[in-house]
Design an enzyme around this catalytic site. Structure first.
Site, short mmCIF file in Angstrom:
data_model
loop_
_atom_site.label_atom_id
_atom_site.label_comp_id
_atom_site.label_asym_id
_atom_site.label_seq_id
_atom_site.Cartn_x
_atom_site.Cartn_y
_atom_site.Cartn_z
N ARG A 193 -5.05 -60.88 -36.45
CA ARG A 193 -5.65 -61.93 -35.64
C ARG A 193 -4.78 -63.19 -35.73
O ARG A 193 -4.16 -63.45 -36.77
CB ARG A 193 -7.06 -62.27 -36.13
CG ARG A 193 -7.77 -63.26 -35.18
CD ARG A 193 -9.10 -63.73 -35.72
NE ARG A 193 -9.66 -64.75 -34.82
CZ ARG A 193 -10.69 -65.53 -35.12
NH1 ARG A 193 -11.27 -65.45 -36.30
NH2 ARG A 193 -11.13 -66.41 -34.25
N HIS A 194 -4.71 -63.95 -34.66
CA HIS A 194 -3.94 -65.19 -34.65
C HIS A 194 -4.46 -66.18 -35.69
O HIS A 194 -5.60 -66.10 -36.16
CB HIS A 194 -3.99 -65.85 -33.27
CG HIS A 194 -5.38 -66.27 -32.87
ND1 HIS A 194 -5.97 -67.44 -33.33
CD2 HIS A 194 -6.30 -65.68 -32.09
CE1 HIS A 194 -7.18 -67.54 -32.84
NE2 HIS A 194 -7.42 -66.48 -32.07
N ARG A 224 -1.64 -68.91 -28.85
CA ARG A 224 -1.99 -68.87 -30.27
C ARG A 224 -1.58 -67.55 -30.91
O ARG A 224 -1.18 -67.52 -32.08
CB ARG A 224 -3.48 -69.14 -30.46
CG ARG A 224 -4.45 -68.21 -29.72
CD ARG A 224 -5.86 -68.79 -29.75
NE ARG A 224 -6.89 -67.95 -29.15
CZ ARG A 224 -7.23 -68.01 -27.87
NH1 ARG A 224 -6.61 -68.84 -27.04
NH2 ARG A 224 -8.21 -67.23 -27.40
N GLU A 256 -7.60 -62.23 -25.45
CA GLU A 256 -8.99 -62.34 -25.89
C GLU A 256 -9.95 -62.06 -24.73
O GLU A 256 -9.59 -62.14 -23.55
CB GLU A 256 -9.24 -63.74 -26.47
CG GLU A 256 -10.65 -63.96 -27.03
CD GLU A 256 -11.04 -62.99 -28.13
OE1 GLU A 256 -11.12 -61.77 -27.84
OE2 GLU A 256 -11.32 -63.45 -29.26
N HIS A 268 -6.68 -61.06 -31.11
CA HIS A 268 -7.73 -62.07 -31.22
C HIS A 268 -8.95 -61.48 -31.92
O HIS A 268 -9.06 -60.27 -32.11
CB HIS A 268 -8.10 -62.57 -29.83
CG HIS A 268 -6.93 -63.12 -29.08
ND1 HIS A 268 -6.63 -64.46 -29.06
CD2 HIS A 268 -5.98 -62.50 -28.34
CE1 HIS A 268 -5.54 -64.65 -28.33
NE2 HIS A 268 -5.13 -63.47 -27.88
#
Length: 206
Positions: free
Chosen positions: A8-9, A60, A84, A150
Site C-alpha cells: 500500500r502507498h 501517491r 484506488e 491502495h
C-alpha cells in the site's frame, strides 16, 4: 515461481486527517515518504534482484514505488488498473461528514458491505480489474512481482486471489506502506504467506 508482494502507498495528508481519497490524486506527505523508504528497507532483503515493480498511476502510489526502487536497476511500470476504488460523492469527506450526510450508506460500508452511491465502484468491479492486472503481470514476470496499490483496491485483490468473500471485513485494513505476500498454493490458487509486514504504528486507515 512468481511471488506477489502487494504494497500500500505511504501516508498522505488526507490519510492523516481521515479524508476518503478514492480516485482523487493526493500526494504523499513527509511521513508517507519516510514510510516508503522503510518499506524498501523491509522488502529488498526478501526480494529477488530482478523483481519487477508495478504501481497504480495515482501519484501517491507511483511515488511510493519510485522510492522503493530507488537507484536499483529494477523494472518499474505503471498500470491504471491498480488505482484506488472510486467513491463518488464521498471523496474528500471526513468520517463524520459521511456519517451525517449518508448515515445508512456509511453504516453499511463500515460493516464491510456496499453503500448505494452514484459513481461508487463496487467490490466486484474493483476486484475484477485488480485481478486482471495481477494475472497479466504474473504471466509476464517469472519471479518476484511487487504491486504498489491502495488500501481498498489492494484488499479486494487479496480477497479475490484467496477466494474469500468481499463483504463483511474478512480481511482487515492494509496499513500505509506495509506489504503482504502471496505465493502459489500447493493445490492451486494462492496462499497469503505474510500480511501487513512493516506496518507502522496504527493510524488513519482511510
Amino acid at each position: 515461481m512468481t511471488r506477489i508482494f502487494l504494497v500500500r502507498h505511504g501516508q498522505t495528508d488526507w490519510n492523516l486527517h481521515g479524508r476518503l481519497q478514492g480516485s482523487t490524486d493526493i500526494p504523499l506527505n513527509a511521513t508517507g515518504r519516510a514510510q516508503a523508504h522503510a518499506a524498501a528497507s523491509s522488502l529488498w532483503p526478501v526480494l529477488a534482484d530482478d523483481a519487477v515493480v508495478v504501481s497504480s498511476h495515482l501519484g501517491r502510489a507511483a511515488e511510493t514505488a519510485r522510492i522503493i526502487v530507488g537507484d536499483r536497476p529494477v523494472a518499474l511500470h505503471r498500470d491504471a488498473r491498480l488505482s484506488e476504488r472510486r467513491y463518488g460523492p464521498w471523496e474528500g469527506l471526513l468520517g463524520h461528514e459521511r456519517a451525517e450526510r449518508y448515515p445508512d450508506e456509511d453504516a453499511a460500508w463500515r460493516a464491510g458491505y456496499e453503500p448505494d452511491l452514484d459513481d461508487y465502484e463496487t467490490h466486484a468491479e474493483v476486484a475484477a480489474r485488480m485481478t486482471a492486472a495481477a494475472e497479466e503481470w504474473v504471466a509476464r514476470v517469472p519471479g518476484d512481482l511487487v504491486l504498489v496499490a491502495h488500501g481498498s483496491s489492494g484488499r479486494m485483490l487479496l480477497l479475490a486471489m484467496l477466494g474469500l468473500p468481499f463483504e463483511g471485513r474478512t480481511l482487515g485494513h492494509l496499513q500505509n506502506a506495509a506489504w503482504s505476500r502471496l505465493v502459489p498454493a500447493a493445490g492451486g490458487g494462492w496462499s497469503l504467506e505474510a500480511h501487513n509486514v512493516g506496518a507502522p504504528a496504527p493510524g488513519r486507515m482511510l
